[in-house]
Design a protein around this motif. Structure first.
Motif, PDB file in Angstrom:
ATOM      1  N   LEU A  13       0.904  -1.321  -0.144  1.00 18.10           N
ATOM      2  CA  LEU A  13      -0.013  -0.035   0.011  1.00 18.10           C
ATOM      3  C   LEU A  13       0.916   1.248   0.093  1.00 18.10           C
ATOM      4  N   LEU A  22      -2.720   5.328  -5.280  1.00 20.47           N
ATOM      5  CA  LEU A  22      -3.569   6.046  -4.467  1.00 20.47           C
ATOM      6  C   LEU A  22      -3.117   7.261  -3.795  1.00 20.47           C
ATOM      7  N   TRP A  25      -3.800   5.584   2.749  1.00 18.66           N
ATOM      8  CA  TRP A  25      -4.466   4.347   3.334  1.00 18.66           C
ATOM      9  C   TRP A  25      -4.156   4.350   4.918  1.00 18.66           C
ATOM     10  N   ARG A  26      -4.943   3.728   5.617  1.00 17.70           N
ATOM     11  CA  ARG A  26      -4.858   3.544   6.982  1.00 17.70           C
ATOM     12  C   ARG A  26      -5.436   2.346   7.488  1.00 17.70           C
ATOM     13  N   TYR A  33      -9.160  -2.077   6.706  1.00 17.07           N
ATOM     14  CA  TYR A  33      -8.206  -0.754   6.240  1.00 17.07           C
ATOM     15  C   TYR A  33      -9.269   0.242   5.444  1.00 17.07           C
ATOM     16  N   ILE A  35      -8.765   2.898   2.175  1.00 16.66           N
ATOM     17  CA  ILE A  35      -8.089   3.160   1.189  1.00 16.66           C
ATOM     18  C   ILE A  35      -8.608   4.457   0.435  1.00 16.66           C
ATOM     19  N   GLU A  42     -13.438   7.220   0.419  1.00 22.58           N
ATOM     20  CA  GLU A  42     -12.933   6.269   1.275  1.00 22.58           C
ATOM     21  C   GLU A  42     -13.304   5.192   1.302  1.00 22.58           C
ATOM     22  N   ALA A  50      -8.796  -5.920   1.785  1.00 20.45           N
ATOM     23  CA  ALA A  50      -7.784  -5.064   1.244  1.00 20.45           C
ATOM     24  C   ALA A  50      -6.882  -6.011   0.696  1.00 20.45           C
ATOM     25  N   THR A  54      -5.240  -5.046  -2.890  1.00 19.94           N
ATOM     26  CA  THR A  54      -3.757  -4.537  -3.299  1.00 19.94           C
ATOM     27  C   THR A  54      -3.340  -5.206  -4.163  1.00 19.94           C
TER      28      THR A  54
END
Length: 81
Positions: A13, A22, A25-26, A33, A35, A42, A50, A54
């Motif tokens: 990521l 992107l 991300w978090r 997650y 993204i 979001e 995820a 990804t």
């Protein structure tokens, strides 16, 4: 997902953000997650979703690099195209 798997997913990521695929991300507090797309959307995903998303996005990114349709920004890349 194992800790190593989460680190690998996070690293992929990070590359997608660095390569401007992107915006960000978090990790979510209770798993999963978020993204953030270029449109500002979001996208909330489970860890499994995820991981799949990804891997797919990374495969497309690598295919575009391989076809020389985009040039990677990764530092130290000295490949001549």
């Amino acid at each position: 997902m194992s800790a190593a798997g989460r680190r690998y997913l996070g690293a992929m990521l990070d590359v997608l953000v660095y390569e401007n695929v992107l915006i960000a991300w978090r990790r979510m507090p209770l798993g999963g997650y978020v993204i953030v797309s270029h449109e500002g959307e979001e996208i909330r995903l489970t860890t499994r979703q995820a991981d799949m998303w990804t891997r797919g996005a990374f495969a497309v990114y690598l295919a575009l690099v391989d076809q020389q349709r985009i040039t990677p920004r990764i530092p130290g890349d000295t490949a001549q195209h």
